[in-house]
Design an enzyme around this catalytic site. Sequence first.
Site, PDB file in Angstrom:
ATOM      1  N   ARG A  35      61.413  34.983  34.110  1.00 14.31           N
ATOM      2  CA  ARG A  35      62.608  35.210  34.919  1.00 14.31           C
ATOM      3  C   ARG A  35      63.057  33.932  35.621  1.00 14.31           C
ATOM      4  O   ARG A  35      64.205  33.746  35.921  1.00 14.31           O
ATOM      5  CB  ARG A  35      62.370  36.320  35.929  1.00 14.31           C
ATOM      6  CG  ARG A  35      63.104  37.586  35.505  1.00 14.31           C
ATOM      7  CD  ARG A  35      62.807  38.712  36.404  1.00 14.31           C
ATOM      8  NE  ARG A  35      61.425  39.103  36.221  1.00 14.31           N
ATOM      9  CZ  ARG A  35      60.771  39.941  37.001  1.00 14.31           C
ATOM     10  NH1 ARG A  35      61.351  40.470  38.018  1.00 14.31           N
ATOM     11  NH2 ARG A  35      59.524  40.248  36.762  1.00 14.31           N
TER      12      ARG A  35
ATOM     13  N   VAL B  56      38.462  37.662  32.719  1.00 15.86           N
ATOM     14  CA  VAL B  56      37.237  37.710  33.520  1.00 15.86           C
ATOM     15  C   VAL B  56      36.696  36.300  33.720  1.00 15.86           C
ATOM     16  O   VAL B  56      36.455  35.572  32.757  1.00 15.86           O
ATOM     17  CB  VAL B  56      36.152  38.583  32.838  1.00 15.86           C
ATOM     18  CG1 VAL B  56      34.894  38.625  33.693  1.00 15.86           C
ATOM     19  CG2 VAL B  56      36.668  39.990  32.592  1.00 15.86           C
TER      20      VAL B  56
ATOM     21  N   GLU C 283      39.940  36.868  27.022  1.00 18.94           N
ATOM     22  CA  GLU C 283      38.882  36.058  27.635  1.00 18.94           C
ATOM     23  C   GLU C 283      39.225  35.641  29.064  1.00 18.94           C
ATOM     24  O   GLU C 283      38.373  35.618  29.958  1.00 18.94           O
ATOM     25  CB  GLU C 283      38.630  34.804  26.781  1.00 18.94           C
ATOM     26  CG  GLU C 283      37.547  33.894  27.294  1.00 18.94           C
ATOM     27  CD  GLU C 283      36.178  34.542  27.242  1.00 18.94           C
ATOM     28  OE1 GLU C 283      35.675  34.786  26.140  1.00 18.94           O
ATOM     29  OE2 GLU C 283      35.603  34.828  28.324  1.00 18.94           O
TER      30      GLU C 283
ATOM     31  N   LYS D  53      43.346  41.314  33.952  1.00 15.33           N
ATOM     32  CA  LYS D  53      42.157  42.197  34.086  1.00 15.33           C
ATOM     33  C   LYS D  53      42.518  43.601  34.531  1.00 15.33           C
ATOM     34  O   LYS D  53      41.911  44.579  34.087  1.00 15.33           O
ATOM     35  CB  LYS D  53      41.123  41.593  35.035  1.00 15.33           C
ATOM     36  CG  LYS D  53      41.666  41.202  36.406  1.00 15.33           C
ATOM     37  CD  LYS D  53      41.944  39.726  36.471  1.00 15.33           C
ATOM     38  CE  LYS D  53      42.860  39.390  37.612  1.00 15.33           C
ATOM     39  NZ  LYS D  53      42.896  37.993  37.938  1.00 15.33           N
TER      40      LYS D  53
ATOM     41  N   LYS E  52      37.167  43.325  36.794  1.00 16.20           N
ATOM     42  CA  LYS E  52      36.443  42.416  35.889  1.00 16.20           C
ATOM     43  C   LYS E  52      35.087  43.000  35.502  1.00 16.20           C
ATOM     44  O   LYS E  52      34.657  42.900  34.352  1.00 16.20           O
ATOM     45  CB  LYS E  52      36.273  41.059  36.555  1.00 16.20           C
ATOM     46  CG  LYS E  52      37.601  40.326  36.755  1.00 16.20           C
ATOM     47  CD  LYS E  52      37.434  39.157  37.702  1.00 16.20           C
ATOM     48  CE  LYS E  52      38.732  38.382  37.894  1.00 16.20           C
ATOM     49  NZ  LYS E  52      38.672  37.459  39.021  1.00 16.20           N
TER      50      LYS E  52
ATOM     51  N   GLY F 138      46.633  28.868  44.622  1.00 16.52           N
ATOM     52  CA  GLY F 138      46.883  29.663  43.407  1.00 16.52           C
ATOM     53  C   GLY F 138      45.668  30.454  42.949  1.00 16.52           C
ATOM     54  O   GLY F 138      45.627  30.925  41.817  1.00 16.52           O
TER      55      GLY F 138
HETATM   56  N1  HSE Z   1      42.300  36.191  42.171  1.00 16.89           N
HETATM   57  C1  HSE Z   1      41.336  35.893  41.157  1.00 16.89           C
HETATM   58  C2  HSE Z   1      40.146  35.230  41.821  1.00 16.89           C
HETATM   59  C3  HSE Z   1      41.953  34.983  40.126  1.00 16.89           C
HETATM   60  O1  HSE Z   1      40.238  34.822  42.967  1.00 16.89           O
HETATM   61  O2  HSE Z   1      39.110  35.145  41.201  1.00 16.89           O
HETATM   62  C4  HSE Z   1      41.203  34.940  38.856  1.00 16.89           C
HETATM   63  O3  HSE Z   1      41.075  36.192  38.269  1.00 16.89           O
END
Ligand code: HSE
Length: 435
Positions: free
Chosen positions: A45, A130, A127, A103, A203, A185
């Site tokens: 977007r 997780v 992959e 996940k 996970k 991030g």
């Molecule tokens: N929010 C997740 C973490 C990102 O902090 O592990 C990766 O799945």
Amino acid sequence: MRLVKVGICGLGTVGSGTINLLQRNSELINPRSNCEIIVSQVGARRDNPNCDTSSLNVSRDIFDVAKNPDIDIVVELIGGTTVARDLVMTALKNGKHVVTANKALIAEHGMEIFAYAESRNLIVAYEAAVAGGIPIIKGLREGLSGNQVNWMAGIINGTTNFILSEMDSKGREFSDVLVEAQEKGYAEADPTFDVEGIDAAHKLVILASIAFAMPLDSKQIFTDGITKLQPQDVSYARELGYAVKHLGIARQTEQGVEIRVHPTLVPKNCLIAGVDDVLNAVMVNADAVGTTLFYGPGAGAEPTASSVVADIIDVARTMDSNPDSWVPALGVKTDALDPRQILDIQDIETSFYMRFSALDKPGVLSTITKIMADAGISIEAIVQKEQPATEEYVDVIILTNVTYEKSLDAAVENIEKLETVRGNVSFIRVEHLDQ
Ligand code: HSE
């Protein structure tokens, strides 16, 4: 070389990381896949300043990508479970293989997605869903496929591990570290998924399904996050020789399968106790190999892109082989999965750390140890922390031997009823991870 056309949906942290990595390492990736892999279309977007898409065909409608007759592999990196599910099902219905890092989508809708993909001879690879850049899915599904897995214990949420590490080593505030994790991030769009353990539960359910060949079922997982964790418990644990880690634990027992996510005390000398920062680690104990540790970055643009690109390469090189020889999504075909009983947390056996505030006078501890004995709980260690002379109450810490959670609950209820005890009993599960 055969041309393989990839459509990337989503230009967030992982989407932009994936495009950058595919472009940067194309000279390595093409011979490894024995194909020429090109990004044929991007669905997003909005643009992302971290990724130059000026030479790419960008559509503002991600469903254009899923329906584009030219595309072989659709890469779903938009997150969430509603639009993402429609996107993945649309891609499959249009005959595309799918790669995803999602996940929540796999944990909640994986059975429907995998069964449909199997019926159409299509691959769904995940992959990156997780432990970010750690190849744990391949590790379990392929590297350990000759083993019976006994148990797994993993730090599988980078954000919570980052927060716990910063709180422990630098005494920083929870909320302040969470903001930093969001800026970097690491955190989910809704960070409660991280700090309440939901992301780790998604996970873990995926890992348990592969390891124990059971259907994905994220509803029965005992899930506790780190928001109720008290800083004094982290420091008492440290004094006693333990680190507090947010673990996902899955174990086969004679009674059923344990699948649970919660803060856990682990001995400092256990390798996983030293896994700090945003790093993830998964210990896998299996009958032939013994105990292994998969360790590495569990979040972030390039580590997650590393797994997405590995899946793209894998799908590209598998595509023209006989579907009967592909490794199925969960290691076995969906109709060969064995629904197993997931144990209630009350029926799980583990050791416990307990802390409460008790009146500093004769007989108080003996009443408490009698309650523990009546509940059938053996005490491993008991410590009374010295308080200033003006303070009537003292902190008492107990480490128990292995016991049922229901026995611990019964003892906690009786201790909390004592007039000599103030407030609630805090408790944290303890795992030694040594067998
Ligand atoms: N929010 C997740 C973490 C990102 O902090 O592990 C990766 O799945």
